[in-house]
Design a protein around this motif. Sequence first.
Motif, PDB file in Angstrom:
ATOM      1  N   GLU A 102      47.849 -25.193   8.317  1.00 53.36           N
ATOM      2  CA  GLU A 102      46.761 -24.293   7.895  1.00 53.36           C
ATOM      3  C   GLU A 102      46.683 -23.074   8.806  1.00 53.36           C
ATOM      4  OE1 GLU A 102      43.283 -24.786   6.197  1.00 53.36           O
ATOM      5  OE2 GLU A 102      44.375 -25.952   4.704  1.00 53.36           O
ATOM      6  N   GLU A 103      46.660 -23.336  10.132  1.00 55.98           N
ATOM      7  CA  GLU A 103      46.491 -22.244  11.098  1.00 55.98           C
ATOM      8  C   GLU A 103      47.574 -21.182  10.918  1.00 55.98           C
ATOM      9  OE1 GLU A 103      46.463 -25.544  11.512  1.00 55.98           O
ATOM     10  OE2 GLU A 103      46.417 -25.951  13.659  1.00 55.98           O
ATOM     11  N   GLN A 104      48.823 -21.629  10.817  1.00 59.86           N
ATOM     12  CA  GLN A 104      49.908 -20.647  10.703  1.00 59.86           C
ATOM     13  C   GLN A 104      49.857 -19.912   9.378  1.00 59.86           C
ATOM     14  OE1 GLN A 104      53.839 -21.078  12.065  1.00 59.86           O
ATOM     15  NE2 GLN A 104      52.919 -20.764  14.056  1.00 59.86           N
ATOM     16  N   LEU A 105      49.632 -20.636   8.283  1.00 60.67           N
ATOM     17  CA  LEU A 105      49.593 -19.962   6.976  1.00 60.67           C
ATOM     18  C   LEU A 105      48.422 -18.995   6.920  1.00 60.67           C
ATOM     19  CD1 LEU A 105      50.576 -22.969   4.687  1.00 60.67           C
ATOM     20  CD2 LEU A 105      51.949 -20.913   5.102  1.00 60.67           C
ATOM     21  N   ASP A 106      47.280 -19.386   7.532  1.00 59.08           N
ATOM     22  CA  ASP A 106      46.103 -18.507   7.522  1.00 59.08           C
ATOM     23  C   ASP A 106      46.320 -17.242   8.347  1.00 59.08           C
ATOM     24  OD1 ASP A 106      44.490 -19.905   5.782  1.00 59.08           O
ATOM     25  OD2 ASP A 106      43.662 -21.196   7.356  1.00 59.08           O
ATOM     26  N   SER A 107      47.311 -17.218   9.223  1.00 56.69           N
ATOM     27  CA  SER A 107      47.576 -15.969   9.939  1.00 56.69           C
ATOM     28  C   SER A 107      48.796 -15.227   9.374  1.00 56.69           C
ATOM     29  CB  SER A 107      47.713 -16.212  11.451  1.00 56.69           C
ATOM     30  OG  SER A 107      48.734 -17.123  11.725  1.00 56.69           O
ATOM     31  N   PHE A 108      49.848 -15.942   9.003  1.00 53.78           N
ATOM     32  CA  PHE A 108      51.066 -15.249   8.562  1.00 53.78           C
ATOM     33  C   PHE A 108      50.991 -14.754   7.105  1.00 53.78           C
ATOM     34  CE2 PHE A 108      52.836 -17.192  12.382  1.00 53.78           C
ATOM     35  CZ  PHE A 108      53.652 -16.174  12.853  1.00 53.78           C
ATOM     36  N   VAL A 109      50.309 -15.477   6.227  1.00 52.56           N
ATOM     37  CA  VAL A 109      50.231 -15.007   4.832  1.00 52.56           C
ATOM     38  C   VAL A 109      49.475 -13.676   4.748  1.00 52.56           C
ATOM     39  CG1 VAL A 109      49.505 -15.535   2.469  1.00 52.56           C
ATOM     40  CG2 VAL A 109      50.512 -17.332   3.871  1.00 52.56           C
ATOM     41  N   PRO A 110      48.270 -13.550   5.383  1.00 57.12           N
ATOM     42  CA  PRO A 110      47.597 -12.241   5.368  1.00 57.12           C
ATOM     43  C   PRO A 110      48.432 -11.144   6.049  1.00 57.12           C
ATOM     44  CG  PRO A 110      46.086 -13.952   6.098  1.00 57.12           C
ATOM     45  CD  PRO A 110      47.430 -14.586   6.004  1.00 57.12           C
ATOM     46  N   LEU A 111      49.168 -11.504   7.098  1.00 57.37           N
ATOM     47  CA  LEU A 111      50.019 -10.524   7.775  1.00 57.37           C
ATOM     48  C   LEU A 111      51.083  -9.975   6.809  1.00 57.37           C
ATOM     49  CD1 LEU A 111      50.469  -9.301  10.666  1.00 57.37           C
ATOM     50  CD2 LEU A 111      52.219 -11.060  10.993  1.00 57.37           C
ATOM     51  N   VAL A 144      52.501 -22.545  -1.551  1.00 50.90           N
ATOM     52  CA  VAL A 144      52.264 -21.740  -2.761  1.00 50.90           C
ATOM     53  C   VAL A 144      50.761 -21.527  -2.980  1.00 50.90           C
ATOM     54  CG1 VAL A 144      52.491 -21.719  -5.287  1.00 50.90           C
ATOM     55  CG2 VAL A 144      54.444 -22.365  -3.866  1.00 50.90           C
ATOM     56  N   THR A 145      49.964 -22.569  -2.731  1.00 50.60           N
ATOM     57  CA  THR A 145      48.510 -22.457  -2.882  1.00 50.60           C
ATOM     58  C   THR A 145      47.949 -21.398  -1.939  1.00 50.60           C
ATOM     59  OG1 THR A 145      48.459 -24.796  -3.431  1.00 50.60           O
ATOM     60  CG2 THR A 145      46.349 -23.783  -2.861  1.00 50.60           C
ATOM     61  N   LYS A 146      48.396 -21.419  -0.685  1.00 49.04           N
ATOM     62  CA  LYS A 146      47.927 -20.424   0.298  1.00 49.04           C
ATOM     63  C   LYS A 146      48.331 -19.009  -0.112  1.00 49.04           C
ATOM     64  CE  LYS A 146      45.675 -22.416   3.685  1.00 49.04           C
ATOM     65  NZ  LYS A 146      44.248 -22.114   3.903  1.00 49.04           N
ATOM     66  N   ALA A 147      49.546 -18.866  -0.626  1.00 50.06           N
ATOM     67  CA  ALA A 147      50.004 -17.542  -1.055  1.00 50.06           C
ATOM     68  C   ALA A 147      49.078 -17.010  -2.146  1.00 50.06           C
ATOM     69  CB  ALA A 147      51.445 -17.614  -1.552  1.00 50.06           C
ATOM     70  N   MET A 148      48.740 -17.867  -3.099  1.00 55.78           N
ATOM     71  CA  MET A 148      47.863 -17.452  -4.203  1.00 55.78           C
ATOM     72  C   MET A 148      46.473 -17.098  -3.680  1.00 55.78           C
ATOM     73  SD  MET A 148      49.039 -20.108  -7.144  1.00 55.78           S
ATOM     74  CE  MET A 148      50.542 -19.807  -8.084  1.00 55.78           C
ATOM     75  N   GLU A 149      45.992 -17.907  -2.735  1.00 53.75           N
ATOM     76  CA  GLU A 149      44.658 -17.681  -2.157  1.00 53.75           C
ATOM     77  C   GLU A 149      44.551 -16.285  -1.526  1.00 53.75           C
ATOM     78  OE1 GLU A 149      43.590 -21.024   0.372  1.00 53.75           O
ATOM     79  OE2 GLU A 149      42.323 -19.682   1.583  1.00 53.75           O
ATOM     80  N   TYR A 150      45.591 -15.865  -0.840  1.00 54.85           N
ATOM     81  CA  TYR A 150      45.542 -14.569  -0.137  1.00 54.85           C
ATOM     82  C   TYR A 150      46.147 -13.422  -0.949  1.00 54.85           C
ATOM     83  CZ  TYR A 150      44.072 -16.887   4.174  1.00 54.85           C
ATOM     84  OH  TYR A 150      43.376 -17.593   5.118  1.00 54.85           O
ATOM     85  N   GLY A 151      46.589 -13.715  -2.179  1.00 53.82           N
ATOM     86  CA  GLY A 151      47.108 -12.644  -3.021  1.00 53.82           C
ATOM     87  C   GLY A 151      48.520 -12.199  -2.667  1.00 53.82           C
ATOM     88  N   LEU A 152      49.309 -13.098  -2.073  1.00 52.91           N
ATOM     89  CA  LEU A 152      50.730 -12.783  -1.854  1.00 52.91           C
ATOM     90  C   LEU A 152      51.482 -13.148  -3.135  1.00 52.91           C
ATOM     91  CD1 LEU A 152      53.060 -11.981   0.171  1.00 52.91           C
ATOM     92  CD2 LEU A 152      53.309 -14.425   0.609  1.00 52.91           C
ATOM     93  N   ASP A 153      52.164 -12.158  -3.708  1.00 43.05           N
ATOM     94  CA  ASP A 153      52.919 -12.386  -4.933  1.00 43.05           C
ATOM     95  C   ASP A 153      53.924 -13.512  -4.688  1.00 43.05           C
ATOM     96  OD1 ASP A 153      54.389 -12.120  -7.276  1.00 43.05           O
ATOM     97  OD2 ASP A 153      54.117  -9.948  -7.300  1.00 43.05           O
TER      98      ASP A 153
END
Length: 263
Positions: A102-111, A144-153
């Motif tokens: 969670e921690e890594q996806l919550d920082s790298f996906v928005p980045l 994939v769920t995290k990507a969708m949450e943050y709007g990463l195509d």
Amino acid sequence: MFVIGERINGMFGDVKRGIENRDKSIVQQVARRQIECGADALDINVGTARGKAMENMLWLVECVQEVTDVPLCIDTTKYDVMAEALKACECPPIINSSKSTEEQLDSFVPLAVENSAQLIALTIDKSGVPSDADSRVAMGATIVTKAMEYGLDVTDLYIDPVILPVNVAPKQPVAVMETLRQLKVLSDPPPKFILGLSNVSQSCKLRSLINSTYLVMAISAGLDGAIMDPTDRELMEAGITAELLMEKQIYCDDYIAAYLGNR
Ligand code: THG
């Protein structure tokens, strides 16, 4: 096949010396050669070179950008080094990589979203690389769920199911292929799939043969690209031919030259 050249990595002696001595010619030569051989992007990893990781990475990025305009794949686990390196990239870069925590996806996906970057996410969590396909598939779903949450195509997302050396982890090549088959149908459109191919043959004899055989097998299971050595001509030709036989290229007598010329 999306080919990310693996050679700009301080794990290799020539590049390590280039970084330590701030000798651009060594690094730029390795960069140019990979592009000539068909790399679509270049992995940039400071490896074990002496010096500060941040300074080494920024120097490498600048050095490589002087001679190429392909996307750079910034290979570091350090968030601050990643963030600074992305700012220095002139072409939309690739973030390599985030783990599935969670921690890594919550920082790298928005980045990735903020920098219009593509993201490679690994099926690795706190316990490391899973031994079976099921845990990898579960992590793929989280990614994939995290990507969708943050709007990463999802088409800007690469999942890396992580291959390990076959001499110490003999069940992993099959588990990775099973993961590819299962995750291909997870979403529509699906994310893309990538591997650090050379891991599979580390400390083995017949490295090139193992790499090219596994590349073909992984492509048949759904692999889209690899961080690999594009200067290994037989490896490139095996990958291109596998894509031809998977109906991803159209046959002509010169299909290899056509592929390399048309990129
Ligand atoms: N997934 C992602 N990124 C990655 C990896 C991955 N980045 C790093 C690595 N794995 C992929 N790149 C390499 C680069 C070199 C080697 C293996 C993978 C390699 N190097 C020689 C060795 O260790 O024997 C170096 C020795 C030499 O020839 O000088 O094998 O999995 N996303």
